[in-house]
Design a protein around this motif. Structure first.
Motif, mmCIF file in Angstrom:
data_model
loop_
_atom_site.group_PDB
_atom_site.id
_atom_site.type_symbol
_atom_site.label_atom_id
_atom_site.label_comp_id
_atom_site.label_asym_id
_atom_site.label_seq_id
_atom_site.Cartn_x
_atom_site.Cartn_y
_atom_site.Cartn_z
ATOM 1 N N SER A 394 -1.824 -1.349 -2.479
ATOM 2 C CA SER A 394 -1.071 -2.436 -3.110
ATOM 3 C C SER A 394 -2.064 -3.423 -3.713
ATOM 4 C CB SER A 394 -0.162 -3.139 -2.105
ATOM 5 O OG SER A 394 -0.923 -3.712 -1.053
ATOM 6 N N ASN A 500 2.778 6.164 -3.959
ATOM 7 C CA ASN A 500 2.257 4.824 -3.678
ATOM 8 C C ASN A 500 0.733 4.793 -3.640
ATOM 9 O OD1 ASN A 500 1.855 6.230 -1.330
ATOM 10 N ND2 ASN A 500 3.250 5.016 -0.071
ATOM 11 N N SER A 503 -1.422 1.225 -7.822
ATOM 12 C CA SER A 503 -0.724 -0.055 -7.926
ATOM 13 C C SER A 503 -1.443 -0.926 -8.947
ATOM 14 C CB SER A 503 -0.688 -0.756 -6.565
ATOM 15 O OG SER A 503 -0.117 -2.048 -6.669
#
Length: 713
Positions: A394, A500, A503
């Motif tokens: 992230s 994921n 990012s």
């Protein structure tokens, strides 16, 4: 019928010799590019990637079982997550298709295992290669296991599929001998025979009376081993420990092969164990056509590994003996193969000679298998432990909404391991915005390199359920969107969710300016004259300043009509401010970075201002463009001081009326004093000497500031 042999034997065996499978080295995964191979089943949380490299290309077809040794050294994490009885082991190829395997050795507490993996290619479908890859999966708590193998000394493990792994295999599980694999050869079932239970087959011959009788128990494989490698594990046991049942001349044949090619299986071909004829407590010795003088311990498991080598005209028959199943090699023997013929069955046999009174044989076999070895020796094996993990990354920025050009922003990339297993050699690429300049870089773990606006961040170990952070301090260098992107590129495991693994964070960079101003004023001014103020507005950038506004509340000591002029080229040309100076003025054009705009204001100083007084003043400048730190653009100039001096020009005129005057009449003198400025004339003293001829003079003065049009008292 018991064949006569020059040597007799007992026992033993197995472990493989791998004559053409000698490891020249073991390499432990020096590097890894993230695996793209399919994961067999997400219920299996871990796997070992096994890469085999041989010393030459050969054609892989049919069965190709390869021996793999797993220890606490080459696969340390394996023993942490695998089930203690190996019930959760599954082996696949690169495409995720299952491969047959069989676990020959499983020492969970000692972290030591031997697993055979069969690279099977049916029919003519094969590959020409010097390497191959397999995956060993484990770490599934709900797995039930297959192919239980009983350890004769207690316990056992789920060993897999030996029949699917080897050309010939039996580990004697169950209660019945597989007559599809074996032919029985027993002289008298009442004197012993064959039994199978607890994962072994036992060949037993009890003492037979009267003197001179013979007996034997044996079993021959229906499979011909031929030019193959074969392995077994056996032991010779005493039926009783007292001397009356000691053994001598007990022949324990472990194989029948026509090695010399004469068409007969005789003393020159056979090998095994035999008890020497004296003393009465006979010692068991290993032999092949002649004594080897290698003593064998009773009641102990042994391995025999036999290898018939016809590769490259190396016509040899070789056998190896391990007196301790898990111990070092005890001895090896090699013999030439005559006439190229080693055709024969695997044979287990024990018996007694009729010339002995009370002799007994008891041969126990745990397992046996046979296979064709690879055409070339194994050069090295690479083991890489991989985990089923969920890595994510992230990104964030501080501030999170916007920044202004020249301002600082902090970008962060946080890599998380959302699984129960550690992972290693994680590589994260961070791509920095082109309109920012790096001020500093720091990482919570690992190391980084920086080149061409790209940071390569390497984390040696990312622990389970943990995260690490990279922080970049940057300074904005131009307006526009600033995008920071982080991508997980490499690691030593398999990710369950790659969505994921990347990012990005975008923050807008707005223009910024830093305006300031200075004010110029004369050091002195004459009361009643004009005073000129010059205000300089400067922009130190980095971007043009919009709507630059000058504000100046002029001093109360000034008055009268005001005019102002402005210049946007540093004073080279000037234009009048429309409507004069009203207290503020906004420049019509943006103020470029590094440029100066000017304003000049002219006003009259009140002539009544006293000598020596200081007129003070300052100006203010603003812009609708923010500063780099996001604050408003406002600047107040230092106060300027101007000293007032006065200057007056007096004129005096005296008139009389009437003229002439009659004696006794009143004569009036009028004295007119005029100040031609520009300042007030203060403390004006009028002196007039009245003639002596004037009696009783009376004085009266009036003041007129408009040349006598009106008068005041």
């Amino acid at each position: 019928m018991l064949r006569k042999r020059k040597g007799e034997m007992k026992r033993i065996v197995c472990s493989l010799i791998f004559i053409s499978l000698i490891f020249s080295m073991l390499v432990f995964s020096p590097k890894h590019v993230k695996s793209s191979d399919p994961w067999y089943d997400l219920n299996y949380k871990h796997r070992i990637k096994v890469t085999l490299k041989f010393k030459g290309n050969f054609y892989w077809t049919g069965n190709n079982p390869i021996k793999i040794e797993l220890t606490g050294y080459n696969v340390p994490s394996f023993w942490q997550f695998v089930q203690s009885d190996a019930r959760d082991i599954v082996v696949t190829d690169e495409d995720g298709d299952e491969l047959s395997y069989w676990i020959e050795k499983w020492d969970y507490s000692g972290k030591d295992a031997v697993i055979w993996i069969n690279f099977y290619y049916p029919g003519m479908l094969g590959i020409w290669s010097d390497s191959n890859i397999a995956y060993i999966y484990y770490g599934n708590d709900s797995a039930t296991g297959s192919g239980w193998h009983t350890d004769p000394d207690g316990g056992g493990w789920f060993a897999g599929n030996g029949d699917g792994t080897f050309d010939f295999f039996d580990d004697f599980e169950g209660s019945d001998i597989d007559t599809g694999k074996w032919d029985k050869d027993c002289s008298d079932e009442s004197s012993g025979g064959l039994t199978q239970e607890d994962g072994v087959v036992e060949l037993i011959v009890y003492p037979i009376y009267p003197l001179g009788t013979t007996g034997h128990s044996g079993m021959d494989s229906k499979y011909y081993a031929g030019h193959e490698q074969f392995c077994w594990e056996t032991r010779f046991k005493l039926i009783r420990d007292d001397y009356l049942y000691a053994y001598r001349n007990i022949i324990n044949v472990l194989g029948d092969f026509d090695i010399d090619g004469d068409g007969d299986i005789d003393d020159n071909d056979e090998y095994g164990y035999r008890g020497k004829s004296s003393p009465i407590f006979g010692t068991l010795w290993y032999y092949w056509g002649d004594y080897t003088d290698k003593e064998i311990e009773r009641n102990k498991w042994f391995k025999d590994i036999q290898f018939c080598d016809m590769v490259n005209n190396h016509n040899t028959f070789k056998w190896s003996v391990y007196k301790d199943v898990n111990g070092p090699l005890d001895f090896e023997r090699t013999a030439s193969i005559k006439n190229g013929n080693v055709d024969g069955k695997i044979r287990f046999f024990t018996g007694k000679s009729g010339t002995n009174l009370t002799l007994a044989g008891h041969l126990v076999v745990d397992y046996v298998f046979s296979y064709k070895p690879p055409s070339y020796p194994l050069d090295f094996i690479i083991f890489r432990e991989e985990n089923l993990v969920d890595l994510s990354v992230s990104t964030s920025s501080n501030p999170s909404n916007l920044i202004y050009n020249g301002g600082n922003v902090e970008f962060k990339a946080t890599v998380s391991n959302n699984s129960e297993a550690d992972t290693s050699n994680v590589t994260v690429k961070c791509y920095l915005p082109s309109n920012c300049e790096v001020q500093s870089i720091s990482v919570s773990s690992g190391s980084y390199t920086y080149d061409s606006n790209t940071i390569t961040w390497t984390i040696p170990t990312l622990s389970s359920n943990s995260n690490e952070t990279l922080t970049v301090e940057e300074k904005a260098t131009s307006p526009g969107d600033a995008t920071f992107k982080a991508t997980i590129e490499n690691f030593d495991d398999h990710d369950t969710d790659t969505s994921n693994n990347s990012s990005s964070t975008t923050i807008p960079v707005y223009p910024a300016a830093n305006v300031s101003a200075s004010k110029e004023a004369p050091e002195e001014v004459i009361a009643g004259s004009t005073i000129t103020y010059t205000i300089n507005a400067y922009n130190s950038g980095p971007d043009p300043a919009e709507n630059v506004r000058i504000m100046d509340d002029l001093p109360p000591e000034t008055f009268g009509p005001i005019y102002g002029i402005y210049s946007e080229d540093g004073g080279q040309t000037w234009e009048y401010i429309p409507d004069g100076w009203t207290g503020n003025f906004t420049f019509p054009d943006p103020l470029p970075p590094g440029a100066t705009f000017k304003v000049r204001i002219v006003r009259t100083v009140d002539p009544a201002v006293e000598e020596g007084k200081y007129i003070t003043n300052y100006a203010e400048v603003t812009s609708t463009t923010k500063k780099s730190d996001g604050t408003s653009n406002y600047f107040q100039t230092p106060t300027v001081y101007t000293k007032v001096v006065t200057q007056a020009l007096l004129e005096i005129e005296k008139t009389d009326s009437p003229d002439p005057v009659v004696a006794g009449e009143t004569l009036t003198y009028t004295i007119t004093i005029t100040n031609n400025g520009p300042s007030y004339a203060r403390n004006v003293t009028l002196t007039d000497n009245i003639p002596d001829e004037i009696e009783n003079p009376q004085f009266r003065y009036r003041i007129s500031s408009n040349g006598g049009n009106t008068w005041g008292d």
